[in-house]
Design a protein around this motif. Structure first.
Motif, PDB file in Angstrom:
ATOM      1  N   GLU A 227       0.806  -1.373  -0.159  1.00 60.44           N
ATOM      2  CA  GLU A 227       0.088   0.085   0.051  1.00 60.44           C
ATOM      3  C   GLU A 227       0.871   1.132   0.011  1.00 60.44           C
ATOM      4  O   GLU A 227       1.377   1.634   1.053  1.00 60.44           O
ATOM      5  CB  GLU A 227      -0.995   0.027   1.118  1.00 60.44           C
ATOM      6  CG  GLU A 227      -1.900  -1.092   1.226  1.00 60.44           C
ATOM      7  CD  GLU A 227      -1.373  -2.402   1.920  1.00 60.44           C
ATOM      8  OE1 GLU A 227      -1.640  -3.472   1.468  1.00 60.44           O
ATOM      9  OE2 GLU A 227      -0.419  -2.410   2.663  1.00 60.44           O
ATOM     10  N   TRP A 228       0.842   1.708  -0.937  1.00 57.50           N
ATOM     11  CA  TRP A 228       2.036   2.993  -1.318  1.00 57.50           C
ATOM     12  C   TRP A 228       1.402   4.197  -1.421  1.00 57.50           C
ATOM     13  O   TRP A 228       0.145   4.434  -1.876  1.00 57.50           O
ATOM     14  CB  TRP A 228       2.735   2.737  -2.858  1.00 57.50           C
ATOM     15  CG  TRP A 228       3.874   1.553  -2.486  1.00 57.50           C
ATOM     16  CD1 TRP A 228       3.799   0.640  -1.644  1.00 57.50           C
ATOM     17  CD2 TRP A 228       4.982   1.656  -3.255  1.00 57.50           C
ATOM     18  NE1 TRP A 228       5.099  -0.081  -2.203  1.00 57.50           N
ATOM     19  CE2 TRP A 228       5.842   0.493  -2.941  1.00 57.50           C
ATOM     20  CE3 TRP A 228       5.564   2.410  -4.156  1.00 57.50           C
ATOM     21  CZ2 TRP A 228       7.185   0.222  -3.540  1.00 57.50           C
ATOM     22  CZ3 TRP A 228       6.745   2.352  -4.985  1.00 57.50           C
ATOM     23  CH2 TRP A 228       7.524   1.116  -4.569  1.00 57.50           C
ATOM     24  N   ARG A 229       2.179   5.204  -0.916  1.00 58.82           N
ATOM     25  CA  ARG A 229       1.542   6.816  -1.096  1.00 58.82           C
ATOM     26  C   ARG A 229       3.060   7.220  -1.394  1.00 58.82           C
ATOM     27  O   ARG A 229       4.230   7.193  -0.903  1.00 58.82           O
ATOM     28  CB  ARG A 229       1.368   7.201   0.255  1.00 58.82           C
ATOM     29  CG  ARG A 229       0.003   6.834   1.065  1.00 58.82           C
ATOM     30  CD  ARG A 229      -1.239   7.043   0.324  1.00 58.82           C
ATOM     31  NE  ARG A 229      -1.259   8.744   0.086  1.00 58.82           N
ATOM     32  CZ  ARG A 229      -1.825   9.511   0.974  1.00 58.82           C
ATOM     33  NH1 ARG A 229      -2.338   9.039   2.295  1.00 58.82           N
ATOM     34  NH2 ARG A 229      -2.323  10.674   0.745  1.00 58.82           N
ATOM     35  N   LEU A 230       2.908   7.833  -2.709  1.00 57.80           N
ATOM     36  CA  LEU A 230       4.145   8.658  -3.405  1.00 57.80           C
ATOM     37  C   LEU A 230       3.682   9.860  -3.788  1.00 57.80           C
ATOM     38  O   LEU A 230       2.558  10.128  -4.681  1.00 57.80           O
ATOM     39  CB  LEU A 230       4.785   7.724  -4.456  1.00 57.80           C
ATOM     40  CG  LEU A 230       5.830   7.952  -5.183  1.00 57.80           C
ATOM     41  CD1 LEU A 230       7.144   7.823  -4.239  1.00 57.80           C
ATOM     42  CD2 LEU A 230       6.058   7.071  -6.204  1.00 57.80           C
ATOM     43  N   TRP A 231       4.649  10.842  -3.673  1.00 59.32           N
ATOM     44  CA  TRP A 231       4.677  12.183  -4.337  1.00 59.32           C
ATOM     45  C   TRP A 231       5.607  12.539  -5.100  1.00 59.32           C
ATOM     46  O   TRP A 231       6.608  12.007  -5.110  1.00 59.32           O
ATOM     47  CB  TRP A 231       4.622  13.305  -3.205  1.00 59.32           C
ATOM     48  CG  TRP A 231       3.033  13.288  -2.504  1.00 59.32           C
ATOM     49  CD1 TRP A 231       1.955  14.132  -2.770  1.00 59.32           C
ATOM     50  CD2 TRP A 231       2.572  12.614  -1.575  1.00 59.32           C
ATOM     51  NE1 TRP A 231       1.039  14.271  -1.938  1.00 59.32           N
ATOM     52  CE2 TRP A 231       1.362  13.124  -1.132  1.00 59.32           C
ATOM     53  CE3 TRP A 231       3.258  11.597  -0.739  1.00 59.32           C
ATOM     54  CZ2 TRP A 231       0.646  12.527  -0.068  1.00 59.32           C
ATOM     55  CZ3 TRP A 231       2.488  11.012   0.256  1.00 59.32           C
ATOM     56  CH2 TRP A 231       1.094  11.490   0.600  1.00 59.32           C
ATOM     57  N   VAL A 232       5.646  13.204  -6.438  1.00 61.08           N
ATOM     58  CA  VAL A 232       6.540  13.572  -7.095  1.00 61.08           C
ATOM     59  C   VAL A 232       6.583  14.906  -7.350  1.00 61.08           C
ATOM     60  O   VAL A 232       5.337  15.843  -7.429  1.00 61.08           O
ATOM     61  CB  VAL A 232       6.410  12.716  -8.411  1.00 61.08           C
ATOM     62  CG1 VAL A 232       7.311  13.363  -9.756  1.00 61.08           C
ATOM     63  CG2 VAL A 232       6.511  11.265  -8.537  1.00 61.08           C
ATOM     64  N   ARG A 233       7.803  15.566  -7.387  1.00 59.61           N
ATOM     65  CA  ARG A 233       8.219  17.005  -7.619  1.00 59.61           C
ATOM     66  C   ARG A 233       9.075  17.355  -8.999  1.00 59.61           C
ATOM     67  O   ARG A 233      10.000  16.639  -8.956  1.00 59.61           O
ATOM     68  CB  ARG A 233       8.844  17.701  -6.324  1.00 59.61           C
ATOM     69  CG  ARG A 233       9.281  19.137  -6.746  1.00 59.61           C
ATOM     70  CD  ARG A 233      10.131  19.611  -5.442  1.00 59.61           C
ATOM     71  NE  ARG A 233      11.190  19.013  -5.547  1.00 59.61           N
ATOM     72  CZ  ARG A 233      12.256  19.392  -6.098  1.00 59.61           C
ATOM     73  NH1 ARG A 233      12.429  20.223  -7.083  1.00 59.61           N
ATOM     74  NH2 ARG A 233      13.573  18.819  -5.909  1.00 59.61           N
ATOM     75  N   THR A 234       8.448  18.272  -9.842  1.00 57.02           N
ATOM     76  CA  THR A 234       9.500  18.880 -10.766  1.00 57.02           C
ATOM     77  C   THR A 234       9.513  19.922 -10.740  1.00 57.02           C
ATOM     78  O   THR A 234       8.466  20.665 -10.695  1.00 57.02           O
ATOM     79  CB  THR A 234       9.238  18.195 -12.240  1.00 57.02           C
ATOM     80  OG1 THR A 234      10.061  18.834 -13.007  1.00 57.02           O
ATOM     81  CG2 THR A 234       7.768  18.792 -12.636  1.00 57.02           C
ATOM     82  N   GLY A 235      10.647  21.016 -10.636  1.00 56.65           N
ATOM     83  CA  GLY A 235      10.754  22.327 -10.317  1.00 56.65           C
ATOM     84  C   GLY A 235      10.275  22.480  -9.015  1.00 56.65           C
ATOM     85  O   GLY A 235      10.871  21.899  -8.021  1.00 56.65           O
ATOM     86  N   SER A 236       9.169  23.213  -8.949  1.00 54.10           N
ATOM     87  CA  SER A 236       8.511  23.523  -7.595  1.00 54.10           C
ATOM     88  C   SER A 236       7.241  23.176  -7.481  1.00 54.10           C
ATOM     89  O   SER A 236       6.512  23.226  -6.622  1.00 54.10           O
ATOM     90  CB  SER A 236       8.368  24.980  -7.432  1.00 54.10           C
ATOM     91  OG  SER A 236       7.470  25.601  -8.456  1.00 54.10           O
ATOM     92  N   GLN A 237       6.775  22.181  -8.446  1.00 55.01           N
ATOM     93  CA  GLN A 237       5.292  21.642  -8.323  1.00 55.01           C
ATOM     94  C   GLN A 237       5.583  20.080  -8.085  1.00 55.01           C
ATOM     95  O   GLN A 237       5.918  19.420  -8.536  1.00 55.01           O
ATOM     96  CB  GLN A 237       4.738  21.803  -9.676  1.00 55.01           C
ATOM     97  CG  GLN A 237       4.695  23.170 -10.157  1.00 55.01           C
ATOM     98  CD  GLN A 237       4.267  23.259 -11.605  1.00 55.01           C
ATOM     99  OE1 GLN A 237       2.943  22.881 -11.811  1.00 55.01           O
ATOM    100  NE2 GLN A 237       4.995  23.574 -12.620  1.00 55.01           N
TER     101      GLN A 237
END
Length: 474
Positions: free
Chosen positions: A318-328
């Motif tokens: 059960e994964w929770r994952l966030w991704v950022r590119t630049g400032s977003q």
């Protein structure tokens, strides 16, 4: 030399830019730097030494540094920004967002002498629960930070005890980020400031209306005396009121004083949230050299899970994952039930403007969930918080780390243009190596050529001042 170019150079020198550059190169007047506070104060304030019972590790979890418990301002540079893997449901509504802040010298006294030191810098952690802090306002490494919040000792960490701002109730993160102002034809070398105000922090509630919030936005040195400062509130996602600005031109470096006017608002609840995105840039009618820009589109295609972290016989991860590119930042959906070898589509595109001499980063942050079902989201349930055997179980055998992707792109690697199949790197635990592959591609969708009229190098060396006011992404 032709006459128009001679006039331009004469105008540049006559503006006093040379004096500004020389003054800016001089060290600031020496100021006394406050010493960190002794971490032993934490026990006097209520942190336990955990000798009596293992549950003492999570009860209490935090104590205020001062009995008055008044909110404190902190300013500095963000060195790390990520989600927490393990936050105990006994005292949380959700996982924390965490940042490591390298404080300005004037705020060094907010540090505990137990705060960790990395690369010769003592750092203070900042934590705010993700349930009350939207990803659209999370900072990136290198951002300039201002915040107002609760100054506490975190009792949950082993001795020596660390001081933190936990949680903030108001933050402003500023970074160099070119934008195209309405009506303009090309980008400006602008700073973007994301401001967010909310009185909830999980275990903690505090009023936010009935007062104004005031802070300064750093500006690059003024390139020409004829330059005017352009400001714009480019986003008010929760409605008004809008921040107001006053330029402080004689500061070194120049700054913009911002007021978020909430003093006239009366609201007995703690559910209100306020946010704004502010753009600032120097602009001039005079022609001067300027780098080119490219508009990039980063498309995150999919993620291939290699190790779901629940084992062969334990079911799916059960994964929770966030991704950022630049400032977003954004959250990757569809990972709540994944197995090793599975590929999950993302299909998310983000556009950003990068100058020829600039950089942008890609980062991931998340965890595999083994304990989150005990989080309580309703206020009626939160009142029932207590340290129990189940909470101790979460403390001993909690969620799992998953690997991370951290990449920076610049002209040196062609801004990453092309396809990528990026394996995750180790994140603390040895079994996080190559947990997943993040698949994305970068394309240039527009090009703004450099301004070609150039001042001779011997003048540039002495006169032209860098536009960057914010530390580069690390």
């Amino acid at each position: 030399m032709n006459k128009p170019l001679r006039k331009i150079i004469s105008a540049v020198v006559s503006t006093g830019l040379l004096e500004i550059a020389l003054a800016h190169s001089q060290p600031a007047t020496a100021q006394l730097t406050p010493s960190p506070i002794p971490n032993g104060i934490a026990k006097a304030r209520g942190c336990r030494d955990r000798a009596a019972h293992p549950l003492d590790k999570i009860n209490p979890s935090w104590v205020s540094v001062q009995a008055s418990d008044v909110p404190r301002v902190a300013e500095g540079i963000v060195r790390e920004s990520h989600t927490a893997t393990n936050d105990n449901p006994a005292f949380h509504v959700s996982h924390d967002w965490n940042a490591d802040l390298f404080l300005d010298a004037a705020y060094n006294g907010l540090n505990s002498d137990g705060n960790h030191v990395e690369n010769g810098e003592r750092r203070m952690e900042v934590e705010w629960e993700t349930a009350f802090f939207p990803p659209s306002f999370w900072p990136a490494p290198g951002d300039r930070a201002w915040m107002l919040g609760r100054w506490i000792f975190d009792c949950g960490h082993p001795d020596p005890y660390r001081s933190e701002i936990h949680p903030p109730k108001a933050v402003a993160f500023t970074r160099f980020e070119p934008i195209i102002f309405p009506g303009d034809q090309r980008p400006s070398r602008s700073n973007l400031t994301r401001v967010y105000v909310h009185g909830r922090g999980g275990y903690y509630k505090t009023p936010i209306v009935g007062q104004n919030y005031e802070f300064d936005i750093p500006l690059p040195p003024r390139p020409l005396q004829s330059s005017s400062l352009r400001t714009a509130v480019v986003s008010l996602p929760f409605g008004g009121p809008s921040p107001t600005f006053v330029l402080v031109p004689n500061a070194n470096p120049p700054k913009l004083h911002v007021t978020y006017p909430l003093a006239g608002i009366s609201d007995p609840g703690n559910t209100r949230q306020f946010g704004a995105v502010i753009a600032t840039a120097w602009q001039s009618l005079a022609i001067r050299p300027e780098s080119g820009y490219r508009v990039l589109r980063v498309t995150f295609d999919s993620i291939k899970v290699n190790n779901d972290h629940d084992g062969t016989f334990s079911g799916s991860g059960e994964w929770r994952l966030w991704v950022r590119t630049g400032s977003q930042w954004f959250e990757v959906r569809g990972l709540s039930d994944v197995d090793g070898g599975q590929t999950v589509a993302i299909n998310k595109s983000i556009e950003l403007i990068v100058p020829d001499d600039g950089t942008f980063g890609i980062q991931t942050s998340g965890w595999e969930d083994d304990c989150d079902e005990r989080f309580r989201s309703k206020d009626t349930d939160i009142k029932l918080w207590n340290a129990s055997i189940l909470d101790l179980k979460c403390e001993i055998n909690g969620n799992d780390n998953i690997g991370i992707v951290e990449r920076n792109y610049s002209a040196a690697n062609n801004f990453g243009i092309g396809p990528h199949d990026e394996p995750s790197a180790r994140n603390g635990d040895a079994d996080t190596e190559s947990d997943f592959n993040l698949r994305y591609h970068v394309e240039m969708i527009k090009r703004f050529e450099p301004i070609s009229i150039k001042v001779p190098d011997r003048i540039i060396d002495r006169v032209i001042v860098p536009d960057r006011a914010i530390s580069p992404e690390r």
